[in-house]
Design a protein around this motif. Structure first.
Motif, mmCIF file in Angstrom:
data_model
loop_
_atom_site.group_PDB
_atom_site.id
_atom_site.type_symbol
_atom_site.label_atom_id
_atom_site.label_comp_id
_atom_site.label_asym_id
_atom_site.label_seq_id
_atom_site.Cartn_x
_atom_site.Cartn_y
_atom_site.Cartn_z
ATOM 1 N N LEU A 290 100.592 86.078 36.431
ATOM 2 C CA LEU A 290 100.216 84.742 36.870
ATOM 3 C C LEU A 290 101.396 83.789 36.865
ATOM 4 C CD1 LEU A 290 96.920 84.147 34.839
ATOM 5 C CD2 LEU A 290 97.154 85.093 37.140
ATOM 6 N N GLU A 291 101.307 82.810 37.743
ATOM 7 C CA GLU A 291 102.124 81.603 37.688
ATOM 8 C C GLU A 291 101.145 80.459 37.451
ATOM 9 O OE1 GLU A 291 105.374 79.520 40.587
ATOM 10 O OE2 GLU A 291 103.426 79.998 41.487
ATOM 11 N N ILE A 292 101.284 79.743 36.343
ATOM 12 C CA ILE A 292 100.347 78.672 35.998
ATOM 13 C C ILE A 292 101.031 77.325 36.195
ATOM 14 C CG2 ILE A 292 98.880 77.674 34.201
ATOM 15 C CD1 ILE A 292 98.847 80.466 32.878
ATOM 16 N N LEU A 293 100.438 76.485 37.035
ATOM 17 C CA LEU A 293 100.941 75.135 37.273
ATOM 18 C C LEU A 293 99.905 74.152 36.729
ATOM 19 C CD1 LEU A 293 102.284 75.457 40.949
ATOM 20 C CD2 LEU A 293 103.530 75.780 38.798
ATOM 21 N N ALA A 294 100.230 73.519 35.612
ATOM 22 C CA ALA A 294 99.351 72.527 34.994
ATOM 23 C C ALA A 294 99.801 71.144 35.443
ATOM 24 C CB ALA A 294 99.397 72.649 33.479
ATOM 25 N N VAL A 295 98.883 70.377 36.001
ATOM 26 C CA VAL A 295 99.239 69.076 36.566
ATOM 27 C C VAL A 295 98.604 67.977 35.727
ATOM 28 C CG1 VAL A 295 99.361 67.696 38.655
ATOM 29 C CG2 VAL A 295 99.175 70.190 38.834
ATOM 30 N N ASN A 296 99.444 67.185 35.096
ATOM 31 C CA ASN A 296 98.986 66.029 34.334
ATOM 32 C C ASN A 296 98.928 64.837 35.280
ATOM 33 O OD1 ASN A 296 98.495 63.992 32.449
ATOM 34 N ND2 ASN A 296 100.659 63.826 31.903
ATOM 35 N N ASP A 297 97.733 64.494 35.705
ATOM 36 C CA ASP A 297 97.542 63.458 36.725
ATOM 37 C C ASP A 297 97.315 62.094 36.081
ATOM 38 O OD1 ASP A 297 97.044 62.068 39.073
ATOM 39 O OD2 ASP A 297 94.968 62.738 39.207
ATOM 40 N N ARG A 298 98.412 61.441 35.695
ATOM 41 C CA ARG A 298 98.382 60.052 35.209
ATOM 42 C C ARG A 298 97.494 59.871 33.979
ATOM 43 N NH1 ARG A 298 95.508 57.404 39.189
ATOM 44 N NH2 ARG A 298 94.696 59.473 39.752
ATOM 45 N N SER A 299 97.437 60.869 33.126
ATOM 46 C CA SER A 299 96.573 60.778 31.948
ATOM 47 C C SER A 299 97.038 59.674 31.013
ATOM 48 C CB SER A 299 96.557 62.115 31.201
ATOM 49 O OG SER A 299 95.982 63.130 31.981
ATOM 50 N N THR A 300 96.048 59.019 30.381
ATOM 51 C CA THR A 300 96.346 57.981 29.391
ATOM 52 C C THR A 300 96.043 58.465 27.979
ATOM 53 O OG1 THR A 300 94.128 57.041 29.734
ATOM 54 C CG2 THR A 300 95.934 56.116 31.035
ATOM 55 N N ASP A 301 95.630 59.718 27.842
ATOM 56 C CA ASP A 301 95.410 60.293 26.522
ATOM 57 C C ASP A 301 96.504 61.327 26.240
ATOM 58 O OD1 ASP A 301 94.751 62.443 28.088
ATOM 59 O OD2 ASP A 301 92.667 62.601 27.431
ATOM 60 N N LYS A 302 96.222 62.326 25.452
ATOM 61 C CA LYS A 302 97.245 63.296 25.055
ATOM 62 C C LYS A 302 97.286 64.549 25.936
ATOM 63 C CE LYS A 302 97.175 61.871 20.194
ATOM 64 N NZ LYS A 302 96.965 62.317 18.781
ATOM 65 N N THR A 303 96.660 64.483 27.101
ATOM 66 C CA THR A 303 96.624 65.654 27.983
ATOM 67 C C THR A 303 98.022 66.169 28.289
ATOM 68 O OG1 THR A 303 94.524 65.000 28.995
ATOM 69 C CG2 THR A 303 95.931 66.494 30.266
ATOM 70 N N GLY A 304 98.930 65.287 28.684
ATOM 71 C CA GLY A 304 100.296 65.695 29.031
ATOM 72 C C GLY A 304 101.033 66.296 27.845
#
Length: 391
Positions: A76-90
């Motif tokens: 696999l190639e995994i691309l995780a996208v943090n879309d402007r999160s304001t919590d600790k997602t990124g």
């Protein structure tokens, strides 16, 4: 008036019997990925690029990424996208990626700081990641999905043989009576009103898309224009499926118990809140269409129970309709959701909540002049302008 009521009861009873019989006869024809043999082997290059967009998913994103890292017999190639999160997602994405690299596994994290004009956030996040994808297959999923370790090997093995676009029904994690009541009613009514077994028929217009699991060939995704083609589409998963089928590619839908799992919403009211943003979009933001659907749901679901208090002619029709509904719930209990058949007795309550949910979605959207989704406002004028057909 009495004669009209009797006729209505019998029409509804016959409709229940007809549609439930067709559904129970045809749903077993859909493939079960767990019964399909795995015929692929891991490769040196990524076989699937998994795209995981997430905004403020700190409660679930780590479990999703770790379940992807645990996939067996596939590269696999995994691309995780943090879309402007304001919590600790990124932060969580970065930490899991660093731990994965230390174990010679790969997750690339994309951080989005601003949303370009003319885009819905999730659509932009997926389109941005898809431009960087290198594998021959793309999997678009959500940030709260749990993957069984053999999920993607089963899915890719089947898709390589049979499909250009594969949808996998998720197994719902149900934690309360309200969730079981609402989601079992949704599933039964969706199987009665739609025909997923027709998706594979190139001569039929039925198409499907589910945000939890959209597996599509990279070249097919690009040939239909990708998410760049519907930047302001609230129902981006359904629209992707529509475009695949419309342009003549092979589309398949499959079951696979527990291959992917999701706790979709907390309680009956949580389900109502979750659907407020997108139910009106199903009707392309047309109030008359939504009001017609409210009437249809109420008449279809409530008439058999009201008939129990009428004369014997209505009583007989009600028994026929309720018996057909029980058979449909029993089938779903055994093969799909595990919800006890007795929850069918709560269908009138579920139907009233569904009507309320439909009306709430319309009223809230019209009152706001648009949709608020994950903290971002999207104007109704723009959504309507970009709301093309879905079937």
């Amino acid at each position: 008036m009495r004669t009209s009521a009797i006729i209505l009861n019998w029409l509804i009873a016959l409709l229940w019997t007809w549609r439930s019989t067709i559904a129970r006869r045809n749903l077993p024809k859909l493939p079960d990925l767990l019964k399909e043999s795995i015929t692929i082997e891991p490769a040196s290059q990524p076989q699937i690029t998994v795209i995981v967009p997430a905004r403020n998913e700190e409660q679930a994103i780590e479990s999703t990424l770790r379940s992807l890292l645990a996939q067996q017999d596939i590269t696999l190639e995994i691309l995780a996208v943090n879309d402007r999160s304001t919590d600790k997602t990124g932060e969580i994405m970065d930490r899991v990626a660093a731990e994965a690299h230390a174990q010679n596994k790969s997750i690339s994290v994309i951080h989005i700081q601003e949303l370009p004009v003319g885009w819905i956030g999730k659509n932009h996040a997926m389109a941005l990641a898809a431009r960087q994808a290198t594998a021959p297959w793309l999997l678009f999923t959500d940030g709260d999905i749990l993957f069984r370790e053999d999920c993607l090997s089963h899915a890719l093995s089947y898709a390589e043989r049979e499909a250009d676009h594969l949808i996998l029904f998720p197994t719902l994690i149900l934690k309360s009576a309200g969730e079981r009541m609402m989601l079992s009613a949704f599933q039964v009514l969706s199987f009665l009103s739609q025909r997923p077994w027709k998706v594979a028929d190139p001569k039929h217009r039925e198409s499907i898309g589910i945000g939890a699991f959209n597996l599509i060939r990279n070249d097919v995704y690009r040939s239909i224009g990708g998410y760049e083609g519907h930047r302001m589409e609230v129902l981006e998963d359904i629209k992707l499926g529509y475009q695949v089928k419309r342009q003549g590619f092979r589309q398949r839908v499959a079951f696979g118990q527990d291959l992917i799992r999701v706790h979709w919403a907390a309680g009956a009211l949580g389900i109502v809140r979750n659907l407020t943003k997108n139910v009106f979009a199903v009707f392309r933001f047309r109030p008359l269409m939504l009001l017609a659907a409210c009437i249809m749901v109420a008449v279809f679901c409530l008439t058999p129970f009201i008939g129990l208090f009428g004369p014997w002619q209505m009583l007989a029709a009600s028994f026929l309709a309720i018996g057909s509904a029980l058979e449909m719930y029993r089938y779903c209990e055994r093969h799909i959701n595990g919800v006890p058949t007795g929850y069918m007795l709560l269908l009138p309550i579920a139907a009233c909540i569904i009507v309320y949910m439909l009306l709430r979605s319309m009223v809230v959207t019209l009152a706001q002049g648009g949709v608020v989704w994950r903290g971002t406002f999207y104007p109704l004028t723009e959504l309507r302008k970009n709301a093309g057909p879905l079937r």
